[in-house]
Scaffold this motif. Sequence first.
Motif, PDB file in Angstrom:
ATOM      1  N   THR A  51       0.855  -1.187   0.000  1.00 25.39           N
ATOM      2  CA  THR A  51       0.000   0.000   0.000  1.00 25.39           C
ATOM      3  C   THR A  51       0.888   1.232   0.000  1.00 25.39           C
ATOM      4  N   SER A  52       0.354   2.313  -0.539  1.00 25.57           N
ATOM      5  CA  SER A  52       1.102   3.573  -0.550  1.00 25.57           C
ATOM      6  C   SER A  52       1.106   4.168   0.857  1.00 25.57           C
ATOM      7  N   PRO A  53       2.046   5.072   1.153  1.00 24.72           N
ATOM      8  CA  PRO A  53       2.029   5.736   2.466  1.00 24.72           C
ATOM      9  C   PRO A  53       0.702   6.454   2.737  1.00 24.72           C
ATOM     10  N   ALA A  54       0.110   7.073   1.715  1.00 25.63           N
ATOM     11  CA  ALA A  54      -1.170   7.756   1.904  1.00 25.63           C
ATOM     12  C   ALA A  54      -2.288   6.754   2.208  1.00 25.63           C
ATOM     13  N   ASP A  55      -2.249   5.582   1.558  1.00 32.55           N
ATOM     14  CA  ASP A  55      -3.236   4.541   1.856  1.00 32.55           C
ATOM     15  C   ASP A  55      -3.052   4.023   3.277  1.00 32.55           C
ATOM     16  N   ARG A  56      -1.811   3.859   3.709  1.00 35.13           N
ATOM     17  CA  ARG A  56      -1.567   3.404   5.091  1.00 35.13           C
ATOM     18  C   ARG A  56      -2.114   4.415   6.091  1.00 35.13           C
ATOM     19  N   ARG A  57      -1.933   5.711   5.813  1.00 35.44           N
ATOM     20  CA  ARG A  57      -2.498   6.752   6.696  1.00 35.44           C
ATOM     21  C   ARG A  57      -4.024   6.667   6.709  1.00 35.44           C
ATOM     22  N   PHE A  58      -4.618   6.490   5.518  1.00 39.58           N
ATOM     23  CA  PHE A  58      -6.067   6.350   5.428  1.00 39.58           C
ATOM     24  C   PHE A  58      -6.542   5.156   6.264  1.00 39.58           C
TER      25      PHE A  58
END
Length: 174
Positions: free
Chosen positions: A156-163
């Motif tokens: 997963t992308s870093p932004a997806d992990r934050r989401f």
Amino acid sequence: MLAPEVPMSHSVAGEPPSAGRRAAPLTTAVYSAAEWDLLTSLPGRVLVAATAPGPGRPERGVMAGLAGLDALAAGRVFDSDLVRAVVAAIYARHDGTPRTSERLTDLVDLLAACRAAVRVLHRRADPADSAAYRQWVQSIAARVCRAAPSPAGQPTSPADRRFLDRLGGALGLG
């Protein structure tokens, strides 16, 4: 030879419901209409939010949407009466009336809805059903995020992990 399946839906008195009519699962009887609408609309709202592109989040394709729908449908076989009842209610909606899950919502609204659902579950649901529901809802977003290509071959992308982290926090999982 396999034994025939017997419907498990019974009235409160323990007798089968009248022919042609299904008794409402006891799971749903403890929720108000507004609470039940919240619980049945939240999975779709999460799916919509997970598939929506955002800053740092990759563009989603058909495969990601299908992965989310598959995760939603997987609730039919969960070991939770609540999750199975929610999935049945979602699939029973066929009257064409717009539902909350069909409207785009921003992340702030979604996270607030998640926190509201957690409060409802805390007050009304069996702890095991509450945990199963919250994990199932997060699994819908996780499947969407894993289905999308991410840079550098990461799951997963870093932004997806934050989401996903924010969603898990709002669902009381993190």
